[in-house]
Design a protein around this motif. Structure first.
Motif, PDB file in Angstrom:
ATOM      1  N   PHE A  54      34.749  44.640 -24.224  1.00  0.00           N
ATOM      2  CA  PHE A  54      34.495  45.866 -23.465  1.00  0.00           C
ATOM      3  C   PHE A  54      33.354  46.684 -24.053  1.00  0.00           C
ATOM      4  N   THR A  55      33.166  46.590 -25.346  1.00  0.00           N
ATOM      5  CA  THR A  55      32.114  47.374 -26.000  1.00  0.00           C
ATOM      6  C   THR A  55      30.899  46.528 -26.376  1.00  0.00           C
ATOM      7  N   HIS A  56      30.923  45.247 -25.985  1.00  0.00           N
ATOM      8  CA  HIS A  56      29.824  44.338 -26.337  1.00  0.00           C
ATOM      9  C   HIS A  56      29.332  43.533 -25.129  1.00  0.00           C
ATOM     10  N   ASN A  57      29.273  44.203 -23.958  1.00  0.00           N
ATOM     11  CA  ASN A  57      28.714  43.624 -22.743  1.00  0.00           C
ATOM     12  C   ASN A  57      29.285  42.243 -22.413  1.00  0.00           C
ATOM     13  N   GLY A  58      30.596  42.086 -22.564  1.00  0.00           N
ATOM     14  CA  GLY A  58      31.256  40.848 -22.179  1.00  0.00           C
ATOM     15  C   GLY A  58      31.248  39.758 -23.223  1.00  0.00           C
ATOM     16  N   VAL A  59      30.700  40.009 -24.395  1.00  0.00           N
ATOM     17  CA  VAL A  59      30.697  39.008 -25.465  1.00  0.00           C
ATOM     18  C   VAL A  59      32.071  38.992 -26.115  1.00  0.00           C
ATOM     19  N   CYS A  60      32.654  37.819 -26.212  1.00  0.00           N
ATOM     20  CA  CYS A  60      33.977  37.670 -26.822  1.00  0.00           C
ATOM     21  C   CYS A  60      33.839  37.551 -28.328  1.00  0.00           C
ATOM     22  N   VAL A  61      34.773  38.145 -29.041  1.00  0.00           N
ATOM     23  CA  VAL A  61      34.756  38.103 -30.498  1.00  0.00           C
ATOM     24  C   VAL A  61      35.024  36.686 -31.017  1.00  0.00           C
ATOM     25  N   GLN A  62      35.697  35.874 -30.231  1.00  0.00           N
ATOM     26  CA  GLN A  62      36.022  34.512 -30.648  1.00  0.00           C
ATOM     27  C   GLN A  62      34.822  33.593 -30.404  1.00  0.00           C
ATOM     28  N   LYS A  63      34.529  32.783 -31.349  1.00  0.00           N
ATOM     29  CA  LYS A  63      33.389  31.868 -31.264  1.00  0.00           C
ATOM     30  C   LYS A  63      33.910  30.454 -31.017  1.00  0.00           C
ATOM     31  N   ASP A  64      34.133  30.159 -29.755  1.00  0.00           N
ATOM     32  CA  ASP A  64      34.599  28.828 -29.382  1.00  0.00           C
ATOM     33  C   ASP A  64      33.877  28.405 -28.100  1.00  0.00           C
ATOM     34  N   ASP A  65      34.364  27.385 -27.447  1.00  0.00           N
ATOM     35  CA  ASP A  65      33.669  26.833 -26.283  1.00  0.00           C
ATOM     36  C   ASP A  65      33.682  27.746 -25.059  1.00  0.00           C
ATOM     37  N   ARG A 100      40.804  34.094 -20.672  1.00  0.00           N
ATOM     38  CA  ARG A 100      39.578  34.477 -21.360  1.00  0.00           C
ATOM     39  C   ARG A 100      38.517  35.028 -20.413  1.00  0.00           C
ATOM     40  N   LEU A 101      38.704  34.894 -19.110  1.00  0.00           N
ATOM     41  CA  LEU A 101      37.820  35.552 -18.155  1.00  0.00           C
ATOM     42  C   LEU A 101      37.897  37.066 -18.294  1.00  0.00           C
ATOM     43  N   TYR A 102      38.903  37.539 -18.987  1.00  0.00           N
ATOM     44  CA  TYR A 102      39.055  38.962 -19.274  1.00  0.00           C
ATOM     45  C   TYR A 102      37.794  39.535 -19.926  1.00  0.00           C
ATOM     46  N   ALA A 103      37.031  38.670 -20.596  1.00  0.00           N
ATOM     47  CA  ALA A 103      35.786  39.111 -21.233  1.00  0.00           C
ATOM     48  C   ALA A 103      34.798  39.690 -20.221  1.00  0.00           C
ATOM     49  N   ARG A 104      34.995  39.387 -18.945  1.00  0.00           N
ATOM     50  CA  ARG A 104      34.123  39.926 -17.905  1.00  0.00           C
ATOM     51  C   ARG A 104      34.753  41.133 -17.195  1.00  0.00           C
ATOM     52  N   ALA A 105      35.814  41.665 -17.768  1.00  0.00           N
ATOM     53  CA  ALA A 105      36.547  42.759 -17.129  1.00  0.00           C
ATOM     54  C   ALA A 105      35.674  43.977 -16.863  1.00  0.00           C
ATOM     55  N   ARG A 106      34.923  44.378 -17.808  1.00  0.00           N
ATOM     56  CA  ARG A 106      34.057  45.543 -17.619  1.00  0.00           C
ATOM     57  C   ARG A 106      32.697  45.150 -17.055  1.00  0.00           C
ATOM     58  N   LYS A 107      32.193  44.012 -17.478  1.00  0.00           N
ATOM     59  CA  LYS A 107      30.869  43.558 -17.043  1.00  0.00           C
ATOM     60  C   LYS A 107      30.851  43.177 -15.564  1.00  0.00           C
ATOM     61  N   GLY A 108      31.910  42.582 -15.086  1.00  0.00           N
ATOM     62  CA  GLY A 108      32.016  42.177 -13.693  1.00  0.00           C
ATOM     63  C   GLY A 108      31.634  40.726 -13.457  1.00  0.00           C
ATOM     64  N   PHE A 109      31.817  40.271 -12.231  1.00  0.00           N
ATOM     65  CA  PHE A 109      31.583  38.892 -11.832  1.00  0.00           C
ATOM     66  C   PHE A 109      30.560  38.826 -10.710  1.00  0.00           C
ATOM     67  N   ASN A 110      29.830  37.739 -10.671  1.00  0.00           N
ATOM     68  CA  ASN A 110      28.975  37.390  -9.547  1.00  0.00           C
ATOM     69  C   ASN A 110      29.774  36.609  -8.505  1.00  0.00           C
ATOM     70  N   ILE A 111      30.874  36.024  -8.905  1.00  0.00           N
ATOM     71  CA  ILE A 111      31.700  35.160  -8.064  1.00  0.00           C
ATOM     72  C   ILE A 111      32.152  35.912  -6.814  1.00  0.00           C
ATOM     73  N   ARG A 112      32.064  35.224  -5.677  1.00  0.00           N
ATOM     74  CA  ARG A 112      32.529  35.779  -4.402  1.00  0.00           C
ATOM     75  C   ARG A 112      33.622  34.932  -3.759  1.00  0.00           C
ATOM     76  N   TYR A 113      33.707  33.658  -4.136  1.00  0.00           N
ATOM     77  CA  TYR A 113      34.610  32.722  -3.475  1.00  0.00           C
ATOM     78  C   TYR A 113      35.383  31.918  -4.508  1.00  0.00           C
ATOM     79  N   ALA A 114      36.551  31.405  -4.082  1.00  0.00           N
ATOM     80  CA  ALA A 114      37.374  30.599  -4.981  1.00  0.00           C
ATOM     81  C   ALA A 114      38.114  29.520  -4.194  1.00  0.00           C
ATOM     82  N   VAL A 115      38.458  28.451  -4.891  1.00  0.00           N
ATOM     83  CA  VAL A 115      39.240  27.342  -4.345  1.00  0.00           C
ATOM     84  C   VAL A 115      40.250  26.934  -5.401  1.00  0.00           C
TER      85      VAL A 115
END
Length: 194
Positions: A54-65, A100-115
């Motif tokens: 939330f305070t780092h523009n969507g960057v997660c503190v965890q360094k994984d894939d 882990r998509l929670y990392a985009r909670a404040r930054k937001g998504f470009n996604i419009r559709y889902a399947v």
């Protein structure tokens, strides 16, 4: 349209991946760009709920894939969740990535559709997975473009001999009429947590 497929099966070349590949083939026939990520061979730790993102523009503190996957999410217009159903819901691999998509909670998504693509040995085991998917789509204002469930997948490779392959392919081909007219992002989660 840029489509990201998250394959939640830990089994390489299993029924879920066969189904996802059929969907991808159909979508590509319509000119969409599609990338598949097999989560079964990725290191994705559970979300820590630390809100560093939330305070780092969507960057997660965890360094994984998940960092690479989040970059792909950022450029996707559509996300496809593909998973076997082992115990009345999606796989642990896919659930970890979704959390882990929670990392985009404040930054937001470009996604419009889902399947949603699901397969299982038994029928009648999809309610929980579908409900969670529908809640995600409603909350994030993603338009559902299809839910496919394919039961009867008792052994590896059963998908190749099922109607599920054609249905997945047809679902991918059905995306021809979708056009992305904007790439607005919005901040749904941030409204509810601040």
């Amino acid at each position: 349209m840029n489509i990201l497929v998250l394959n939640g099966s830990p089994r390489k070349n299993g029924n879920t991946e066969i189904m996802a590949d059929a969907f991808i083939e159909g979508a590509r026939k319509r000119g969409h760009m599609v990338e598949k990520v097999n989560l079964g061979n990725r290191k994705i730790a559970p979300c820590l709920a630390c809100e560093f993102c939330f305070t780092h523009n969507g960057v997660c503190v965890q360094k994984d894939d998940m960092a690479e996957i989040l970059d792909k999410v950022d450029s996707a217009d559509m996300i496809v969740f593909a998973s076997p159903v082992y115990w009345f819901s999606i796989s642990a691999q896919l659930k970890a990535a979704i959390d882990r998509l929670y990392a985009r909670a404040r930054k937001g998504f470009n996604i419009r559709y889902a399947v949603l693509l699901l397969d299982s040995a038994s029928d009648g085991v999809y309610r929980s997975a579908i409900a969670a998917y529908e809640d995600i789509c409603a909350y994030l204002r993603w338009e559902d473009k299809g839910i496919l469930t394919v039961p009867g997948m008792d052994t590896k490779g059963d998908m190749e001999r099922s109607e599920g392959v054609k249905k997945a392919y047809d679902l991918g081909r059905s995306l021809a009429s979708i056009s992305v007219t904007s790439s607005l992002s919005f901040d749904v989660w941030a409204e509810s947590v601040t």
